[in-house]
Motif scaffolding. Structure first.
Motif, PDB file in Angstrom:
ATOM      1  N   LYS A  89      43.014  44.220  28.049  1.00 24.30           N
ATOM      2  CA  LYS A  89      41.903  44.208  28.995  1.00 24.30           C
ATOM      3  C   LYS A  89      40.725  43.406  28.420  1.00 24.30           C
ATOM      4  O   LYS A  89      39.628  43.918  28.217  1.00 24.30           O
ATOM      5  CB  LYS A  89      41.476  45.631  29.367  1.00 24.30           C
ATOM      6  CG  LYS A  89      42.569  46.430  30.061  1.00 24.30           C
ATOM      7  CD  LYS A  89      42.092  47.780  30.555  1.00 24.30           C
ATOM      8  CE  LYS A  89      41.244  47.627  31.796  1.00 24.30           C
ATOM      9  NZ  LYS A  89      40.922  48.923  32.423  1.00 24.30           N
TER      10      LYS A  89
ATOM     11  N   ARG B 173      45.824  40.946  29.728  1.00 21.29           N
ATOM     12  CA  ARG B 173      45.817  42.159  30.554  1.00 21.29           C
ATOM     13  C   ARG B 173      46.133  43.399  29.731  1.00 21.29           C
ATOM     14  O   ARG B 173      45.632  44.486  30.016  1.00 21.29           O
ATOM     15  CB  ARG B 173      46.820  42.025  31.702  1.00 21.29           C
ATOM     16  CG  ARG B 173      46.433  40.975  32.741  1.00 21.29           C
ATOM     17  CD  ARG B 173      47.428  40.979  33.897  1.00 21.29           C
ATOM     18  NE  ARG B 173      47.188  39.908  34.841  1.00 21.29           N
ATOM     19  CZ  ARG B 173      46.430  40.008  35.917  1.00 21.29           C
ATOM     20  NH1 ARG B 173      45.810  41.146  36.171  1.00 21.29           N
ATOM     21  NH2 ARG B 173      46.268  38.994  36.744  1.00 21.29           N
TER      22      ARG B 173
ATOM     23  N   TYR C 249      36.788  43.913  29.321  1.00 16.10           N
ATOM     24  CA  TYR C 249      36.372  44.332  30.656  1.00 16.10           C
ATOM     25  C   TYR C 249      37.009  45.686  30.966  1.00 16.10           C
ATOM     26  O   TYR C 249      38.019  46.063  30.369  1.00 16.10           O
ATOM     27  CB  TYR C 249      36.771  43.298  31.716  1.00 16.10           C
ATOM     28  CG  TYR C 249      38.255  43.040  31.832  1.00 16.10           C
ATOM     29  CD1 TYR C 249      39.076  43.860  32.619  1.00 16.10           C
ATOM     30  CD2 TYR C 249      38.851  41.970  31.160  1.00 16.10           C
ATOM     31  CE1 TYR C 249      40.431  43.607  32.733  1.00 16.10           C
ATOM     32  CE2 TYR C 249      40.206  41.722  31.259  1.00 16.10           C
ATOM     33  CZ  TYR C 249      40.995  42.537  32.053  1.00 16.10           C
ATOM     34  OH  TYR C 249      42.345  42.300  32.156  1.00 16.10           O
ATOM     35  N   SER C 250      36.413  46.420  31.902  1.00 21.90           N
ATOM     36  CA  SER C 250      36.931  47.750  32.242  1.00 21.90           C
ATOM     37  C   SER C 250      37.851  47.719  33.451  1.00 21.90           C
ATOM     38  O   SER C 250      38.765  48.529  33.568  1.00 21.90           O
ATOM     39  CB  SER C 250      35.759  48.716  32.519  1.00 21.90           C
ATOM     40  OG  SER C 250      34.948  48.229  33.574  1.00 21.90           O
ATOM     41  N   GLN C 251      37.618  46.766  34.365  1.00 25.49           N
ATOM     42  CA  GLN C 251      38.396  46.726  35.601  1.00 25.49           C
ATOM     43  C   GLN C 251      38.515  45.290  36.096  1.00 25.49           C
ATOM     44  O   GLN C 251      37.565  44.523  36.051  1.00 25.49           O
ATOM     45  CB  GLN C 251      37.719  47.594  36.672  1.00 25.49           C
ATOM     46  CG  GLN C 251      38.540  47.828  37.918  1.00 25.49           C
ATOM     47  CD  GLN C 251      37.833  48.752  38.905  1.00 25.49           C
ATOM     48  OE1 GLN C 251      36.620  48.940  38.831  1.00 25.49           O
ATOM     49  NE2 GLN C 251      38.571  49.320  39.837  1.00 25.49           N
ATOM     50  N   GLU C 252      39.695  44.938  36.569  1.00 27.70           N
ATOM     51  CA  GLU C 252      39.910  43.615  37.143  1.00 27.70           C
ATOM     52  C   GLU C 252      39.372  43.610  38.572  1.00 27.70           C
ATOM     53  O   GLU C 252      39.821  44.379  39.414  1.00 27.70           O
ATOM     54  CB  GLU C 252      41.399  43.265  37.138  1.00 27.70           C
ATOM     55  CG  GLU C 252      41.978  43.147  35.747  1.00 27.70           C
ATOM     56  CD  GLU C 252      43.482  42.909  35.777  1.00 27.70           C
ATOM     57  OE1 GLU C 252      44.019  42.648  36.869  1.00 27.70           O
ATOM     58  OE2 GLU C 252      44.123  43.000  34.708  1.00 27.70           O
TER      59      GLU C 252
END
Length: 337
Positions: A124, A121, A172-175
């Protein structure tokens, strides 16, 4: 000692990544037991059927625990055992001291065709361990958004069969709940393996409702789902902190596509309510952000029991009577509280 002291034995495969290029497969062993006055500890062992190598770990129960909590259930988590892909293991659980016949055992296969991953996290990124087996071909991995089909959320990465490291880092840019990891062998018509790391993640689910936008020029409040959503979106009115948000009539729209409300006044009490199979969420976009109100903005106010249209002047309208107005729809009635 009765066999009922040992309740369950659960082995599972995991992956440890100390650095993006340094990942290893591990076996986690968990057990559920009932505390007994003669129980001093537990021993878990794994034996490889290929090499006959045995690894054991012991966990001790504090004397105070088994004296005060006899008969109560206890969850025990052992340290991880080092394993390799496609390894056949015989896993056993015994008591300390050992009692004849008091033992749980289970066969476990470290699956060869299964992707192992770990979510970083802080960076990311999803760290993926591509399976290595005898004669295995090159392998593709990628992140994608699971919509009607799985839409690319990054370029596919090819891991060659001759690669020293089979670990890949996918940023990744967003969970999001629909963000998935997909892998498949580089052969025609290969079956794809798909895992969605954030599918049941509470934080990822919360992010779905944060994409609320307001366009001051057109006075349009909008929201668009980043993942497939089944449910409804409606305007609601929240009188104050901790109060329930009262749903405004004739404002409900289906949540599976882009939702828009036109000619919306920027009142802090005006919120959006999302009602889905997962639960309900409320977002109040005007509570903290200040938006300019165009001079042409008009609102519906209540005066003497009737409705009249007045210019949007902050000094001439009672704030708690203001109601947002939707295009091509009747004025919204006041919430009753």
């Amino acid at each position: 000692m009765s066999m009922s002291v040992l309740e369950t034995l659960t082995p599972s495969t995991a992956m440890q990544c100390i650095t993006p290029n340094g990942c290893s497969l591990l076996l986690r062993v968990c057990a559920s037991i009932t505390l007994h006055e003669r129980l001093r500890g537990l021993e878990a062992c794994t034996t490889s059927l290929d090499t006959q190598e045995t690894q054991c770990q012991s966990v001790w129960v504090a004397r105070a625990s088994h004296q005060q909590q006899v008969g109560q259930q206890l969850q025990v988590h052992f340290g991880c055992f080092e394993v390799s892909v496609a390894q056949h293991l015989y896993v056993t659980l015994r008591t300390i001291p050992h009692f004849c016949g008091v033992q749980l055992d289970q066969w476990h296969l470290v699956e060869a065709g299964r992707l192992s991953y770990w979510v970083d996290r802080r960076r990311k990124a999803v760290l993926v361990q591509v399976p290595r087996a005898s004669g295995s071909p090159a392998y593709f991995v990628r992140l994608c958004l699971k919509l009607f089909t799985c839409k690319d959320a990054g370029a596919p990465v090819l891991v060659n069969a001759s690669s020293v490291s089979r670990a890949v880092s996918l940023p990744y840019s967003q969970e999001l709940p629909c963000l998935c990891l997909e892998g498949w062998p580089a052969t025609p018509d290969a079956v794809r393996t798909q895992i969605c790391p954030f599918e049941n993640d509470t934080r990822a689910l919360e992010m779905l409702w944060d994409t609320v936008h307001y366009h001051p020029r057109s006075q349009t409040l909008s929201w668009e789902p980043a993942c497939p959503v089944s449910g409804q979106v409606s305007l609601c009115w929240c009188p104050g902190p901790g109060d329930s948000c009262h749903k405004l009539q004739h404002s409900s729209q289906l949540a599976h596509h882009r939702v828009q409300y036109r000619l919306v006044d920027t009142q802090p009490q005006l919120c959006l309510k999302f009602s889905t199979s997962w639960g309900s969420w409320v977002r109040c976009p005007f509570k903290r952000r200040q938006f300019p109100t165009p001079p042409t903005s008009r609102c519906t106010c209540v005066t003497g029991g009737g409705h009249s249209s007045q210019p949007a002047n902050p000094h001439s309208r009672p704030a708690h009577f203001l109601q947002p107005q939707l295009t091509s729809k009747l004025p919204l009635p006041l919430p009753s509280w």
